[in-house]
Design a protein around this motif. Structure first.
Motif, mmCIF file in Angstrom:
data_model
loop_
_atom_site.group_PDB
_atom_site.id
_atom_site.type_symbol
_atom_site.label_atom_id
_atom_site.label_comp_id
_atom_site.label_asym_id
_atom_site.label_seq_id
_atom_site.Cartn_x
_atom_site.Cartn_y
_atom_site.Cartn_z
ATOM 1 N N ALA A 80 0.833 -1.212 0.000
ATOM 2 C CA ALA A 80 0.000 0.000 0.000
ATOM 3 C C ALA A 80 0.866 1.260 0.000
ATOM 4 O O ALA A 80 0.586 2.213 -0.736
ATOM 5 C CB ALA A 80 -0.930 -0.010 1.214
ATOM 6 N N THR A 81 1.950 1.267 0.779
ATOM 7 C CA THR A 81 2.799 2.463 0.807
ATOM 8 C C THR A 81 3.550 2.607 -0.524
ATOM 9 O O THR A 81 3.665 3.700 -1.068
ATOM 10 C CB THR A 81 3.830 2.436 1.970
ATOM 11 O OG1 THR A 81 4.523 1.208 1.925
ATOM 12 C CG2 THR A 81 3.187 2.588 3.317
ATOM 13 N N SER A 136 -0.972 4.237 -1.838
ATOM 14 C CA SER A 136 -2.355 4.194 -1.322
ATOM 15 C C SER A 136 -2.448 4.700 0.116
ATOM 16 O O SER A 136 -3.511 5.134 0.549
ATOM 17 C CB SER A 136 -2.906 2.769 -1.342
ATOM 18 O OG SER A 136 -2.633 2.128 -2.539
ATOM 19 N N VAL A 137 -1.369 4.554 0.878
ATOM 20 C CA VAL A 137 -1.334 5.084 2.253
ATOM 21 C C VAL A 137 -0.009 5.846 2.404
ATOM 22 O O VAL A 137 0.921 5.638 1.616
ATOM 23 C CB VAL A 137 -1.435 3.959 3.323
ATOM 24 C CG1 VAL A 137 -2.737 3.180 3.220
ATOM 25 C CG2 VAL A 137 -0.261 3.005 3.245
ATOM 26 N N ASP A 139 6.772 4.509 -5.694
ATOM 27 C CA ASP A 139 5.825 5.627 -5.788
ATOM 28 C C ASP A 139 6.470 6.827 -6.488
ATOM 29 O O ASP A 139 5.893 7.433 -7.385
ATOM 30 C CB ASP A 139 5.352 5.999 -4.363
ATOM 31 C CG ASP A 139 4.181 6.965 -4.395
ATOM 32 O OD1 ASP A 139 3.337 6.844 -5.306
ATOM 33 O OD2 ASP A 139 4.139 7.858 -3.532
ATOM 34 N N HIS A 163 -2.773 -3.344 -6.443
ATOM 35 C CA HIS A 163 -2.657 -1.939 -6.010
ATOM 36 C C HIS A 163 -2.358 -1.011 -7.183
ATOM 37 O O HIS A 163 -2.954 0.044 -7.329
ATOM 38 C CB HIS A 163 -1.542 -1.794 -4.978
ATOM 39 C CG HIS A 163 -2.039 -1.923 -3.586
ATOM 40 N ND1 HIS A 163 -2.661 -0.896 -2.918
ATOM 41 C CD2 HIS A 163 -2.033 -2.962 -2.739
ATOM 42 C CE1 HIS A 163 -3.003 -1.305 -1.722
ATOM 43 N NE2 HIS A 163 -2.630 -2.553 -1.579
ATOM 44 N N ARG A 172 -4.299 2.461 -9.152
ATOM 45 C CA ARG A 172 -3.650 3.747 -8.889
ATOM 46 C C ARG A 172 -3.754 4.634 -10.123
ATOM 47 O O ARG A 172 -3.450 4.191 -11.231
ATOM 48 C CB ARG A 172 -2.170 3.507 -8.573
ATOM 49 C CG ARG A 172 -1.398 4.735 -8.141
ATOM 50 C CD ARG A 172 0.074 4.378 -8.127
ATOM 51 N NE ARG A 172 0.881 5.306 -7.360
ATOM 52 C CZ ARG A 172 1.420 6.419 -7.845
ATOM 53 N NH1 ARG A 172 1.206 6.772 -9.089
ATOM 54 N NH2 ARG A 172 2.165 7.193 -7.082
ATOM 55 N N ASP A 207 -3.639 -7.494 0.929
ATOM 56 C CA ASP A 207 -4.240 -6.173 0.723
ATOM 57 C C ASP A 207 -4.322 -5.960 -0.794
ATOM 58 O O ASP A 207 -3.297 -5.803 -1.450
ATOM 59 C CB ASP A 207 -3.342 -5.128 1.400
ATOM 60 C CG ASP A 207 -3.806 -3.709 1.128
ATOM 61 O OD1 ASP A 207 -4.803 -3.521 0.409
ATOM 62 O OD2 ASP A 207 -3.152 -2.783 1.657
ATOM 63 N N GLY A 242 -5.922 -3.534 -2.394
ATOM 64 C CA GLY A 242 -6.186 -2.152 -2.798
ATOM 65 C C GLY A 242 -7.673 -1.878 -2.935
ATOM 66 O O GLY A 242 -8.505 -2.795 -2.898
ATOM 67 N N ASP A 243 -8.005 -0.585 -3.054
ATOM 68 C CA ASP A 243 -9.385 -0.163 -3.259
ATOM 69 C C ASP A 243 -10.309 -0.683 -2.164
ATOM 70 O O ASP A 243 -11.486 -0.976 -2.408
ATOM 71 C CB ASP A 243 -9.875 -0.680 -4.627
ATOM 72 C CG ASP A 243 -10.721 0.382 -5.319
ATOM 73 O OD1 ASP A 243 -10.729 1.524 -4.825
ATOM 74 O OD2 ASP A 243 -11.377 0.054 -6.324
#
Ligand SMILES: Cc1cc2nc3c(=O)[nH]c(=O)nc-3n(C[C@H](O)[C@H](O)[C@H](O)COP(=O)(O)OP(=O)(O)OC[C@H]3O[C@@H](n4cnc5c(N)ncnc54)[C@H](O)[C@@H]3O)c2cc1C
Length: 355
Positions: free
Chosen positions: A46-47, A51-52, A132, A158, A162, A319, A321-322
Motif C-alpha cells: 500500500a505504501t 495508497s497510504v 511511488d 494496487h 492507482r 491487501d 487495494g481499493d
C-alpha cells in the motif's frame, strides 16, 4: 554482565527491545546494531503504490530503544567473527559481545534469471519504497511485476487501481498465479485482476529482466517502463557473504541457536530453521520473539531452553487495494472489505506496541 548484541531491528528483536528491562534484570547489557527505522511489510504494498502515507508502517527504533534503556548503534553489520565474538559495522566500528542474535531479514530472490540495473525488488523494502516516486516521474508508466505469488498479486492489484499508471502486467512461470491459494480464492483474485485490467501472463518463464524489458525463455520480449521483482524471498545476502549460512539462511536448531555456535541466535527471514522448512512470512519473526526472549532469560538462569514450535497454519491477509482484502487460513478464505479491515486492525495493534 554478559554483553548481548542484537543485529537488525526486525520483528523478533523489536519484541526484545520492548522487553529489555527483563533482560537487564537477568544481568544482560543489551545493545542493538540497526538502522534508525524499521518498515513494516504488512503495509508495504500500500505504501509503495501510494495508497497510504509512506511512513504508515514505520517504527522509530531509536525512540523505542531509548524508551527501554537500550543502546542503539545506528549502523549496519558488515563483518562477524563468530569464534572471536566480534561484530564489525559498515562504519568500521568493532563491537565485542558474549551472545549475538541476528534478525536482518531477506532480499528478493531471482531464481535462474538475470536481473539488470534499475529493476526494483520487493525487498529490501527501501527499494520497493522508491516505486511511488518512480511512478510520479513517469506518467502513464507501464509496469511489469515478475512473480505471481501473494506479494506480486498485491502489488499488481494496487498498481492497477492507482491513477497515473498505464498498463500493469503480472508474469509467472507457472501455469497459474497464486499457486499457494485455495482454488476458489485464486479464481476470485484472477477475476479481480481481470476486472482491473491487469494483463496476467502465465507459463512465462523470465530469462532476463532489465529496466526496459523482459525476455522470456520461449523467445518473447515484453517492454515496460518499470519492472518489479516479486519472485520470492531469500535470506539477506550478507548471510552468505559472511560465511554464516547460505541463501536459505543461518542454520538454526529448534532452540533458534546456530547449529554449531550456541552463542549465536538467528530469527525471522535470515534464519534457516533446520527442523522444518518455514515460509518467509512475518508471522514467524513475530512468534519467535517471545521464544528468543525466554531463551536468553533461561540461559542467564541456567535453566532449560525453550524451543520454537511453528504454527501449522497462519492467517494471511492480502491487501488488494481499493478497500478490499483476501484473508486465507489453510483452505478457508474470504474476500472483501471486512478482510482488509481485519488486516488493518492486526497491523495497527502490532505497530502500536512499538510506537
Ligand atoms: C511487499 C511485501 C509484503 C509482505 N506482506 C506480508 C504480510 O502481510 N504478512 C507477512 O506475514 N509477511 C509479509 N511479507 C513477508 C515479510 O516481509 C517477511 O517475512 C518479514 O519482514 C521478515 O521479518 P524479519 O523480522 O525476519 O525481517 P525484516 O522485517 O526484513 O527486518 C529486518 C531488519 O533488519 C535490518 N537490517 C538489514 N540488514 C542489516 C544489517 N546488515 N545490519 C543491521 N540491520 C540490518 C533491516 O533494516 C530491517 O529493519 C511481505 C513481504 C513483502 C516484500
Amino acid at each position: 554482565m554478559p554483553d548481548l548484541l542484537l543485529v537488525g531491528a526486525g520483528h523478533a528483536h523489536l519484541h526484545l527491545i520492548a522487553n529489555a528491562p527483563d533482560l537487564a534484570s537477568a544481568g544482560y547489557r543489551v545493545r542493538v546494531l540497526a538502522p534508525r527505522h524499521f518498515d513494516y511489510s504488512g503495509l508495504a504494498s500500500a505504501t509503495a503504490a501510494g495508497s497510504v502515507p509512506a511512513d504508515a508502517g514505520r517504527i522509530d527504533v531509536r525512540a523505542l530503544a531509548r524508551r527501554h534503556g537500550v543502546e542503539l548503534v545506528e549502523d549496519t553489520l558488515s563483518g562477524l567473527d563468530l569464534l572471536g565474538r566480534c561484530a564489525t559495522t559498515a562504519g568500521g566500528a568493532q563491537i565485542e559481545y558474549d551472545v549475538v542474535s541476528l534478525n536482518i531479514g531477506s532480499i528478493a530472490a531471482a531464481p535462474g534469471m538475470e536481473v539488470g540495473a534499475g529493476v526494483l525488488r520487493v525487498k529490501p523494502l527501501a527499494d520497493l519504497a522508491s516505486l511511488d516516486t518512480r511512478l510520479e516521474t513517469i506518467p502513464g508508466a507501464s509496469v511489469t511485476v515478475v512473480g505471481g505469488g501473494s506479494t506480486g498479486i498485491e502489488l499488481a492489484a494496487h498498481l492497477s487501481g492507482r491513477g497515473g499508471v498505464g498498463t500493469v502486467r503480472l508474469l509467472d512461470s507457472g501455469s497459474e498465479i497464486g499457486a499457494d491459494l485455495p482454488p476458489g480464492a485464486r479464481r476470485r483474485v484472477v477475476r479481480l485482476l481481470d476486472q482491473r485490467g491487469v494483463e496476467v501472463c502465465v507459463d512465462a518463464a523470465v530469462r532476463t529482466v532489465t529496466a526496459r524489458q523482459v525476455d522470456l525463455d520461449d523467445g518473447r520480449t515484453m517492454p515496460h517502463d518499470i519492472a518489479l521483482l516479486a519472485t520470492g524471498l531469500a535470506a539477506s545476502s550478507l548471510v552468505s557473504e559472511l560465511g554464516i549460512g547460505d541463501a536459505d539462511g543461518i542454520p538454526v536448531t529448534a532452540y533458534l541457536q546456530h547449529v554449531d555456535h550456541p552463542d549465536t541466535y538467528a530469527v525471522g527471514d535470515c534464519a534457516h530453521f533446520t527442523p522444518q522448512p518455514l515460509p518467509r512470512i512475518g508471522v514467524h519473526g513475530v512468534r519467535q520473539g517471545p521464544v528468543l526472549l525466554a531463551s536468553l532469560l533461561a540461559r542467564a538462569a541456567d535453566a532449560a531452553l525453550p524451543t520454537y514450535t511453528p504454527q501449522d497454519r497462519a492467517l494471511a491477509v492480502l491487501d488488494l487495494g481499493d478497500g478490499v482484502g483476501l484473508a486465507v487460513r489453510g483452505r478457508l478464505w474470504w474476500y472483501g472489505g471486512t478482510a482488509l479491515r481485519l488486516k488493518r486492525w492486526i497491523d495497527r495493534r502490532w505497530l502500536a506496541r512499538y510506537r
